[in-house]
Write a protein that holds these residues in place. Structure first.
Motif, PDB file in Angstrom:
ATOM      1  N   LEU A  67      -1.011   8.419  -9.151  1.00  0.00           N
ATOM      2  CA  LEU A  67      -1.483   7.974  -7.838  1.00  0.00           C
ATOM      3  C   LEU A  67      -2.290   9.108  -7.196  1.00  0.00           C
ATOM      4  O   LEU A  67      -1.920   9.645  -6.152  1.00  0.00           O
ATOM      5  N   PRO A  68      -3.411   9.459  -7.796  1.00  0.00           N
ATOM      6  CA  PRO A  68      -4.133  10.673  -7.363  1.00  0.00           C
ATOM      7  C   PRO A  68      -4.687  10.609  -5.958  1.00  0.00           C
ATOM      8  O   PRO A  68      -4.920  11.651  -5.337  1.00  0.00           O
ATOM      9  N   ASP A  69      -4.925   9.419  -5.429  1.00  0.00           N
ATOM     10  CA  ASP A  69      -5.516   9.289  -4.101  1.00  0.00           C
ATOM     11  C   ASP A  69      -4.467   9.195  -2.997  1.00  0.00           C
ATOM     12  O   ASP A  69      -4.824   9.100  -1.809  1.00  0.00           O
ATOM     13  N   VAL A  70      -3.201   9.221  -3.372  1.00  0.00           N
ATOM     14  CA  VAL A  70      -2.122   9.114  -2.385  1.00  0.00           C
ATOM     15  C   VAL A  70      -1.644  10.524  -2.025  1.00  0.00           C
ATOM     16  O   VAL A  70      -1.203  11.269  -2.900  1.00  0.00           O
ATOM     17  N   PRO A  71      -1.714  10.903  -0.760  1.00  0.00           N
ATOM     18  CA  PRO A  71      -1.297  12.263  -0.379  1.00  0.00           C
ATOM     19  C   PRO A  71       0.219  12.432  -0.433  1.00  0.00           C
ATOM     20  O   PRO A  71       0.974  11.451  -0.481  1.00  0.00           O
ATOM     21  N   THR A  72       0.657  13.673  -0.410  1.00  0.00           N
ATOM     22  CA  THR A  72       2.088  13.955  -0.314  1.00  0.00           C
ATOM     23  C   THR A  72       2.498  13.902   1.164  1.00  0.00           C
ATOM     24  O   THR A  72       1.664  14.060   2.056  1.00  0.00           O
ATOM     25  N   MET A  73       3.794  13.706   1.398  1.00  0.00           N
ATOM     26  CA  MET A  73       4.286  13.763   2.769  1.00  0.00           C
ATOM     27  C   MET A  73       4.073  15.152   3.358  1.00  0.00           C
ATOM     28  O   MET A  73       3.848  15.302   4.558  1.00  0.00           O
ATOM     29  N   LYS A 124       5.937   7.683 -18.284  1.00  0.00           N
ATOM     30  CA  LYS A 124       4.914   8.110 -17.328  1.00  0.00           C
ATOM     31  C   LYS A 124       4.190   6.915 -16.708  1.00  0.00           C
ATOM     32  O   LYS A 124       3.759   6.988 -15.547  1.00  0.00           O
ATOM     33  N   SER A 125       4.061   5.823 -17.451  1.00  0.00           N
ATOM     34  CA  SER A 125       3.419   4.632 -16.897  1.00  0.00           C
ATOM     35  C   SER A 125       4.230   4.023 -15.763  1.00  0.00           C
ATOM     36  O   SER A 125       3.710   3.261 -14.943  1.00  0.00           O
ATOM     37  N   LEU A 126       5.522   4.370 -15.718  1.00  0.00           N
ATOM     38  CA  LEU A 126       6.407   3.882 -14.670  1.00  0.00           C
ATOM     39  C   LEU A 126       6.498   4.861 -13.494  1.00  0.00           C
ATOM     40  O   LEU A 126       7.186   4.589 -12.509  1.00  0.00           O
ATOM     41  N   GLY A 127       5.830   5.999 -13.613  1.00  0.00           N
ATOM     42  CA  GLY A 127       5.923   7.010 -12.581  1.00  0.00           C
ATOM     43  C   GLY A 127       7.073   7.978 -12.796  1.00  0.00           C
ATOM     44  O   GLY A 127       7.324   8.849 -11.959  1.00  0.00           O
ATOM     45  N   VAL A 128       7.781   7.830 -13.915  1.00  0.00           N
ATOM     46  CA  VAL A 128       8.873   8.744 -14.271  1.00  0.00           C
ATOM     47  C   VAL A 128       8.275   9.968 -14.964  1.00  0.00           C
ATOM     48  O   VAL A 128       7.387   9.840 -15.809  1.00  0.00           O
ATOM     49  N   ILE A 129       8.769  11.144 -14.610  1.00  0.00           N
ATOM     50  CA  ILE A 129       8.235  12.385 -15.172  1.00  0.00           C
ATOM     51  C   ILE A 129       9.260  12.966 -16.146  1.00  0.00           C
ATOM     52  O   ILE A 129      10.296  13.491 -15.714  1.00  0.00           O
ATOM     53  N   ARG A 148       0.842  -1.189   0.000  1.00  0.00           N
ATOM     54  CA  ARG A 148       0.000   0.000   0.000  1.00  0.00           C
ATOM     55  C   ARG A 148       0.879   1.240   0.000  1.00  0.00           C
ATOM     56  O   ARG A 148       1.840   1.335   0.776  1.00  0.00           O
ATOM     57  N   ALA A 149       0.544   2.197  -0.871  1.00  0.00           N
ATOM     58  CA  ALA A 149       1.255   3.476  -0.913  1.00  0.00           C
ATOM     59  C   ALA A 149       0.598   4.429   0.065  1.00  0.00           C
ATOM     60  O   ALA A 149      -0.613   4.674  -0.010  1.00  0.00           O
ATOM     61  N   LEU A 150       1.393   4.995   0.984  1.00  0.00           N
ATOM     62  CA  LEU A 150       0.851   5.893   1.997  1.00  0.00           C
ATOM     63  C   LEU A 150       1.106   7.361   1.688  1.00  0.00           C
ATOM     64  O   LEU A 150       0.349   8.223   2.137  1.00  0.00           O
ATOM     65  N   ALA A 151       2.172   7.656   0.942  1.00  0.00           N
ATOM     66  CA  ALA A 151       2.495   9.048   0.632  1.00  0.00           C
ATOM     67  C   ALA A 151       3.509   9.098  -0.497  1.00  0.00           C
ATOM     68  O   ALA A 151       4.300   8.162  -0.684  1.00  0.00           O
ATOM     69  N   VAL A 152       3.466  10.179  -1.248  1.00  0.00           N
ATOM     70  CA  VAL A 152       4.497  10.445  -2.258  1.00  0.00           C
ATOM     71  C   VAL A 152       5.350  11.609  -1.768  1.00  0.00           C
ATOM     72  O   VAL A 152       4.879  12.498  -1.062  1.00  0.00           O
TER      73      VAL A 152
END
Length: 280
Positions: free
Chosen positions: A189-195, A243-248, A176-180
């Motif tokens: 990951l739009p539903d994952v908050p930032t730290m 972008k599919s890998l999360g790389v910007i 589970r992802a808790l924060a970016v």
């Protein structure tokens, strides 16, 4: 992560330049082993270094003796992309938010562990540990994939990992992802908050991916590589794959990459110092 991005870019460079690119991974020493070998190579354009902020912005904060000078021993070619990280937890830890993780660690001092496999993860993890009060146990790994495997196996409780490495496990529901660790939430990951949202401002850090040659590489070689890499990044297929890998994707040409590097070294040195990291 570095290998994955490198292979995507060099696959398209091979098609454009008609020259095969052989990817050779040289892990170890926080990337210093591979970087030092690239620095000693002939500056003919046939050896180039695909690397991250670790080898050029953070290395001096991690090692007492760095076998190269990040500024003097390389020719900056381009910055290719930004590399975000995230906090993830495995199936053995019953928490669903970063705040719950912090509270659990505070309630169980010295019993909740987190792993990291690169310098960005180390600095992000130290920020998390400070928020808890220093009661979490840091577990270093030679690379992020090994850490994720231990997380899945229940050997560690949490991990600060680059999104490229951890995204598949998040999407499959294994972790589970808790924060970016980005300034703003990520589209992937739009539903994952930032730290920053949970712990307050100053808890974001963004790694980057760039290309270097040995010092004194001819200007025409640098210009050719920079031009072709920009074309590759502008390709819609490459853009989508990254972008599919999360790389910007975030291209900077040589003239802009050089001052960017100077700023980044100052920034990451401060982040490492603020996190209490001392070179060893």
């Amino acid at each position: 992560m570095t290998d994955t991005v490198t292979r995507i870019v060099t696959e398209y460079l091979t098609q454009r330049l008609g020259q095969p690119f052989v990817v050779e991974n040289r892990p170890g020493g926080s990337g210093s082993i591979g970087a030092s070998q690239a620095a000693r190579a002939a500056p003919d354009g046939y050896t180039i270094l695909f690397t991250t902020n670790t080898t050029h912005s953070i290395i001096g904060s991690l090692l007492n003796k760095v076998p190269y000078d990040p500024q003097k021993d390389f020719t900056p070619v381009v910055k290719l992309a930004d590399l975000p990280s995230m906090v993830i937890v495995g199936p053995s830890l019953p928490v669903d938010s970063l705040l719950e993780l912090v509270q659990r660690a505070r309630s169980n001092p010295g019993k909740v562990s987190y792993g990291f496999g690169n310098s960005s993860g180390q600095i992000g993890g130290e920020a998390l540990r400070r928020a808890v009060g220093g009661e979490m146990i840091p577990v270093p790994y030679k690379g992020n994939p090994q850490g994720v495997q231990d997380l899945l196996g229940g050997h560690i409780d949490a991990m600060v990992v680059d999104i490229t490495t951890g995204l598949g496990a998040v999407e499959s529901g294994k972790v589970r992802a808790l924060a970016v660790l980005t300034e703003k939430r990520m589209a992937i990951l739009p539903d994952v908050p930032t730290m920053n949202e949970v712990l307050g401002p100053g808890n974001d850090n963004m790694g980057w991916f760039g290309v270097f040659g040995p010092v004194h590489m001819p200007g025409e070689v640098v210009d050719t590589l920079a031009r072709e890499m920009k074309t590759v990044l502008n390709d819609s297929t490459v853009d989508a794959r990254l972008k599919s890998l999360g790389v910007i994707p975030g291209y900077l040409p040589p003239a802009t990459f050089v001052p960017f590097l100077a700023r980044e070294q100052i920034l990451w040195t401060k982040l490492a110092r603020d996190a209490g990291i001392a070179p060893h």
